[in-house]
Enzyme design. Structure first.
Site, PDB file in Angstrom:
ATOM      1  N   ARG A   1      21.778 -25.253  38.271  1.00  0.00           N
ATOM      2  CA  ARG A   1      20.481 -25.871  38.548  1.00  0.00           C
ATOM      3  C   ARG A   1      20.468 -27.321  38.060  1.00  0.00           C
ATOM      4  NH1 ARG A   1      15.193 -23.104  36.081  1.00  0.00           N
ATOM      5  NH2 ARG A   1      15.778 -24.196  34.181  1.00  0.00           N
TER       6      ARG A   1
ATOM      7  N   LYS B   1      12.479 -16.536  36.777  1.00  0.00           N
ATOM      8  CA  LYS B   1      11.030 -16.339  36.710  1.00  0.00           C
ATOM      9  C   LYS B   1      10.284 -17.196  37.736  1.00  0.00           C
ATOM     10  CE  LYS B   1      10.512 -17.568  32.413  1.00  0.00           C
ATOM     11  NZ  LYS B   1      11.880 -17.782  31.921  1.00  0.00           N
TER      12      LYS B   1
ATOM     13  N   ARG C   1      17.676 -23.151  24.012  1.00  0.00           N
ATOM     14  CA  ARG C   1      16.571 -22.425  24.643  1.00  0.00           C
ATOM     15  C   ARG C   1      16.810 -20.920  24.582  1.00  0.00           C
ATOM     16  NH1 ARG C   1      17.145 -25.454  29.879  1.00  0.00           N
ATOM     17  NH2 ARG C   1      15.906 -23.849  30.889  1.00  0.00           N
TER      18      ARG C   1
ATOM     19  N   ARG D   1       4.872 -16.754  24.945  1.00  0.00           N
ATOM     20  CA  ARG D   1       6.261 -16.752  24.465  1.00  0.00           C
ATOM     21  C   ARG D   1       6.358 -16.551  22.962  1.00  0.00           C
ATOM     22  NH1 ARG D   1      10.197 -20.475  28.048  1.00  0.00           N
ATOM     23  NH2 ARG D   1       8.694 -20.846  29.654  1.00  0.00           N
TER      24      ARG D   1
ATOM     25  N   ARG E   1      17.099 -31.288  35.858  1.00  0.00           N
ATOM     26  CA  ARG E   1      16.091 -31.125  34.808  1.00  0.00           C
ATOM     27  C   ARG E   1      16.641 -31.592  33.468  1.00  0.00           C
ATOM     28  NH1 ARG E   1      12.971 -25.416  34.517  1.00  0.00           N
ATOM     29  NH2 ARG E   1      13.406 -25.701  32.306  1.00  0.00           N
TER      30      ARG E   1
END
Ligand code: ADP
Length: 191
Positions: free
Chosen positions: A127, A13, A144, A88, A133
């Site tokens: 990532r 996204k 998640r 969401r 992160r």
């Protein structure tokens, strides 16, 4: 153009949001980015949000809704906006409806990026190594995904029923995905 970009964690996204927003000359508003900025600045909002983000849970609706409302009120978002990561939850859908209606406009499109579940975990773990992160550890990634399936996936049917849904295959090269999104949205604009 007032649009939403949806998809499971890792669907790409954030990457696509920037290209699409530039293409239409509108700001990309990413709730995840705004939260992360607040966390890094140590603001009260950031301190509150971090508790949830680190666990892979959603930040409470009241907090998120107010933040988006303030952001959409800014001048650069008057001509339109692309929302990345909002709404969401069903409560956020209603809240957004109110915000858009208040400005006398309507949503134009809801783009959903689809991707294979194993590919998503692989991308997020990759990532994690590049960006570090805090919420890209394997346990949190899985949480998640569960939260997305429980709370966000139902939104797809809501927007499908409204005739706003544009489903895009998010697998493959970044450029190819961008091309698919542009082609689909240009069709929406002409209709
Ligand atoms: P991803 O889609 O990869 O999980 P994001 O950067 O979009 O990542 O969001 C990171 C985190 O920020 C989410 O896991 C959640 O805790 C919080 N967040 C972002 N958007 C929302 C939202 N609309 N409602 C509640 N929490 C949100």
């Amino acid at each position: 153009m007032r649009m939403i970009l949806m998809g499971p964690p890792g669907a790409g996204k954030g990457t696509q949001a920037k290209f699409v927003a530039d293409h239409f000359g509108i700001p990309a508003i990413s709730t995840g980015d705004i939260f992360r900025f607040n966390v890094s600045e140590g603001t009260p909002l950031g301190v509150e949000a971090k508790k949830y983000m680190d666990a892979g849970e959603y930040v409470p609706d009241e907090v998120t809704n107010l933040m988006v409302r303030n952001r959409i009120d800014e001048d650069d978002a008057k001509p339109g906006f692309l929302l990345d990561g909002y709404p969401r939850t069903l409560a956020q859908v209603e809240e957004l409806d109110g915000m858009v209606k208040f400005t006398g406009h309507e949503l134009d499109a809801v783009v959903v990026l689809t991707a294979d579940a194993d590919e998503l975990v692989a991308r997020l773990l990759q990532r994690a190594q590049v960006e570090g992160r805090a919420d890209d550890t394997e346990d949190v990634i899985r949480r998640r995904q569960e939260v997305y399936a429980e709370q966000t996936e139902p939104l797809i049917e809501v927007y499908r029923d409204r005739g706003l849904l544009v489903e895009i295959d998010g697998m493959g090269d970044v450029d190819d995905v961008t091309g698919r999104i542009f082609a689909a949205l240009d069709a929406v604009r002409q209709s």
